[in-house]
Design a protein around this motif. Structure first.
Motif, PDB file in Angstrom:
ATOM      1  N   ARG A   2       6.733  -9.777  -3.001  1.00  0.00           N
ATOM      2  CA  ARG A   2       6.084  -8.505  -3.350  1.00  0.00           C
ATOM      3  C   ARG A   2       6.961  -7.317  -2.951  1.00  0.00           C
ATOM      4  O   ARG A   2       6.540  -6.414  -2.230  1.00  0.00           O
ATOM      5  CB  ARG A   2       4.708  -8.403  -2.665  1.00  0.00           C
ATOM      6  CG  ARG A   2       3.665  -9.363  -3.228  1.00  0.00           C
ATOM      7  CD  ARG A   2       3.322  -9.054  -4.673  1.00  0.00           C
ATOM      8  NE  ARG A   2       2.320  -9.934  -5.230  1.00  0.00           N
ATOM      9  CZ  ARG A   2       2.581 -11.086  -5.855  1.00  0.00           C
ATOM     10  NH1 ARG A   2       3.834 -11.497  -5.997  1.00  0.00           N
ATOM     11  NH2 ARG A   2       1.608 -11.803  -6.340  1.00  0.00           N
ATOM     12  N   PHE A   3       8.192  -7.317  -3.456  1.00  0.00           N
ATOM     13  CA  PHE A   3       9.097  -6.206  -3.141  1.00  0.00           C
ATOM     14  C   PHE A   3       8.508  -4.843  -3.499  1.00  0.00           C
ATOM     15  O   PHE A   3       8.587  -3.903  -2.695  1.00  0.00           O
ATOM     16  CB  PHE A   3      10.446  -6.389  -3.842  1.00  0.00           C
ATOM     17  CG  PHE A   3      11.245  -5.134  -3.916  1.00  0.00           C
ATOM     18  CD1 PHE A   3      11.912  -4.646  -2.800  1.00  0.00           C
ATOM     19  CD2 PHE A   3      11.308  -4.388  -5.089  1.00  0.00           C
ATOM     20  CE1 PHE A   3      12.629  -3.467  -2.856  1.00  0.00           C
ATOM     21  CE2 PHE A   3      12.017  -3.210  -5.158  1.00  0.00           C
ATOM     22  CZ  PHE A   3      12.681  -2.745  -4.036  1.00  0.00           C
ATOM     23  N   PRO A   4       7.902  -4.652  -4.696  1.00  0.00           N
ATOM     24  CA  PRO A   4       7.424  -3.305  -5.047  1.00  0.00           C
ATOM     25  C   PRO A   4       6.465  -2.723  -4.023  1.00  0.00           C
ATOM     26  O   PRO A   4       6.440  -1.511  -3.806  1.00  0.00           O
ATOM     27  CB  PRO A   4       6.727  -3.519  -6.395  1.00  0.00           C
ATOM     28  CG  PRO A   4       7.398  -4.718  -6.974  1.00  0.00           C
ATOM     29  CD  PRO A   4       7.690  -5.608  -5.794  1.00  0.00           C
ATOM     30  N   HIS A   5       5.697  -3.583  -3.381  1.00  0.00           N
ATOM     31  CA  HIS A   5       4.672  -3.097  -2.465  1.00  0.00           C
ATOM     32  C   HIS A   5       5.246  -2.666  -1.117  1.00  0.00           C
ATOM     33  O   HIS A   5       4.505  -2.154  -0.263  1.00  0.00           O
ATOM     34  CB  HIS A   5       3.602  -4.178  -2.280  1.00  0.00           C
ATOM     35  CG  HIS A   5       2.920  -4.543  -3.556  1.00  0.00           C
ATOM     36  ND1 HIS A   5       3.522  -5.343  -4.505  1.00  0.00           N
ATOM     37  CD2 HIS A   5       1.711  -4.179  -4.067  1.00  0.00           C
ATOM     38  CE1 HIS A   5       2.702  -5.474  -5.544  1.00  0.00           C
ATOM     39  NE2 HIS A   5       1.603  -4.774  -5.295  1.00  0.00           N
ATOM     40  N   ALA A   6       6.550  -2.853  -0.932  1.00  0.00           N
ATOM     41  CA  ALA A   6       7.219  -2.381   0.287  1.00  0.00           C
ATOM     42  C   ALA A   6       8.338  -1.394  -0.035  1.00  0.00           C
ATOM     43  O   ALA A   6       9.148  -1.089   0.833  1.00  0.00           O
ATOM     44  CB  ALA A   6       7.784  -3.576   1.062  1.00  0.00           C
ATOM     45  N   PHE A   7       8.379  -0.920  -1.274  1.00  0.00           N
ATOM     46  CA  PHE A   7       9.457  -0.031  -1.714  1.00  0.00           C
ATOM     47  C   PHE A   7       9.117   1.392  -1.284  1.00  0.00           C
ATOM     48  O   PHE A   7       8.738   2.251  -2.087  1.00  0.00           O
ATOM     49  CB  PHE A   7       9.602  -0.127  -3.229  1.00  0.00           C
ATOM     50  CG  PHE A   7      10.908   0.416  -3.775  1.00  0.00           C
ATOM     51  CD1 PHE A   7      11.899   0.898  -2.946  1.00  0.00           C
ATOM     52  CD2 PHE A   7      11.137   0.450  -5.146  1.00  0.00           C
ATOM     53  CE1 PHE A   7      13.092   1.400  -3.439  1.00  0.00           C
ATOM     54  CE2 PHE A   7      12.316   0.933  -5.666  1.00  0.00           C
ATOM     55  CZ  PHE A   7      13.293   1.420  -4.807  1.00  0.00           C
TER      56      PHE A   7
END
Length: 423
Positions: free
Chosen positions: A338-343
């Motif tokens: 879930r990269f987007p949710h930590a961007f």
């Protein structure tokens, strides 16, 4: 812990705000105050970079996969193996003892070379003052003196880490240049780092990365100090387009990768010997390790940012990132990632619809540095031209015009590829 609803709300509010201000979408709103003319040109820029970098990234990935199978016993390398295998491959190919490198960069020797570089490039001298109040014994203050002997700016310097000090390295403006007929002030900047202090009879020693950091923040400082604009809102770094503001800093950073400049900033703390050529060559080789993969990764982040805010691929961040990876990635994270949710850069920072600016500014800096290289690198005439056409102008004209005035043409994308070793 699912912050997906927050992302949806952030996107909805940004689109509403853009509409209220008369823009079609958050990207058009963002680019209104940036150097890039429109989303189409940014997307074309990023996809061109991806196309050129992909063969190198595929080569990097294939070499890593072969190394993992042959030397690490990982027959089927998975995404979670990549960082570990990359670290081992870097050690095998570019074994550099960081303590050995640090030994050649005692802070006093680095600062002597730093002073000499600024004088050779721009004709300025930094003259210490002992009558200016300071917040700590580590800090110092300099008058910035031009070639004609006039004091045109001031600089606070605070290099070392200590308890209670904010971490990292940064430049900030202490005072702007101003001349409104009643008040006249010269610009003053802070240059702050967190280098390890001396200890147990060993002087403060810098890594090469810290030398780079010093030069990077110096570029930002020069942008503020060299301004000839008397209006603070458009002088120096103020009002300057976000996607070009890293031009001076990244350009100055590249001087840390010139053998002559770096050698002049070195001197072993025990023997005084300069940095050996063989060690410098190994450092350069390590700089370009997996640069194809690294560049594609930055393109991936930038495309995701633009396309999510454009809304052309929908509002689901996972669907958008997977579509981007279909287009550019050579290494895919697992489906549960879930990269987007930590961007945080684009959701909790200032890079929404602007993450591309890292690469955009790097093209400008790499091509601008190319003019110095063509002139013999530490060239006063080139330094004066950079000062006059870019650093002194602030936001009195578009950054693109300032770059053209300095370089004689638009920026060449090939310069970034050369900087990254992708040639």
């Amino acid at each position: 812990f699912d912050n997906g609803d927050r992302i949806a709300r952030i996107l909805a509010l940004r689109r509403e705000a853009a509409g209220l201000l008369g823009f079609a979408d958050p990207v058009e709103w963002s680019l209104a105050t940036k150097m890039a003319p429109n989303a189409g040109e940014v997307l074309a820029f990023l996809r061109d970079l991806a196309r050129r970098a992909r063969p190198f990234a595929e080569r990097d990935y294939a070499a890593l996969r072969d190394f993992a199978a042959r030397d690490l016993g990982i027959a089927d390398m998975q995404p979670w193996d990549v960082a570990f295998a990359s670290d081992r491959l870097r050690r095998a190919r570019h074994a550099i003892d960081e303590a050995e490198v640090r030994g050649y960069f005692p802070v006093e020797r680095v600062m002597q070379g730093w002073h000499a570089l600024l004088e050779r490039l721009f004709g300025i001298r930094l003259v210490p003052r002992d009558d200016v109040p300071l917040w700590h014994g580590d800090a110092c203050y300099f008058d910035v003196v031009d070639a004609d002997g006039s004091v045109f700016a001031g600089l606070y310097l605070d290099l070392h880490a200590r308890s209670g000090k904010r971490g990292g390295a940064w430049m900030a403006d202490a005072r702007p240049r101003l001349d409104d007929g009643n008040i006249k002030t010269v610009p003053v900047a802070y240059l702050v780092c967190n280098f390890a202090p001396k200890s147990d009879g060993v002087p403060a020693l810098l890594s090469h990365g810290e030398v780079e950091t010093l030069l990077h923040e110096t570029g930002h400082c020069l942008h503020h100090l060299f301004t000839r604009v008397n209006r603070p809102s458009i002088g120096g770094i103020n009002g300057f387009e976000w996607d070009a503001v890293e031009l001076p800093s990244q350009l100055m950073e590249d001087f840390a990768w010139d053998r002559g400049v770096l050698t002049a900033m070195s001197g072993h703390h025990k023997t005084g010997a300069p940095l050996p050529p063989e060690l410098f060559e190994r450092m350069v080789a390590a700089r370009h390790f997996q640069s194809g993969m690294a560049l594609l990764r930055q393109v991936e982040f930038a495309l995701f940012d633009l396309l999510l805010h454009l809304g052309t691929l929908g509002d689901d961040p996972m669907a958008v990132i997977e579509a981007v990876r279909d287009e550019v990635a050579v290494s895919r994270p697992p489906a549960w990632h879930r990269f987007p949710h930590a961007f945080s850069h684009i959701f909790a920072g200032g890079y929404a619809s602007g993450y591309y600016s890292y690469l955009w500014a790097e093209v400008l800096a790499a091509d601008g540095f190319g003019r110095f290289a063509e002139a013999g690198l530490v060239d006063r005439a080139t330094g004066d031209a950079f000062r006059a056409e870019v650093l002194a102008r602030g936001a009195t004209r578009p950054a693109a015009d300032s770059f053209r005035a300095f370089r004689g043409r638009d920026a060449d994308l090939d310069a970034l590829l050369v900087r990254r070793g992708l040639v």
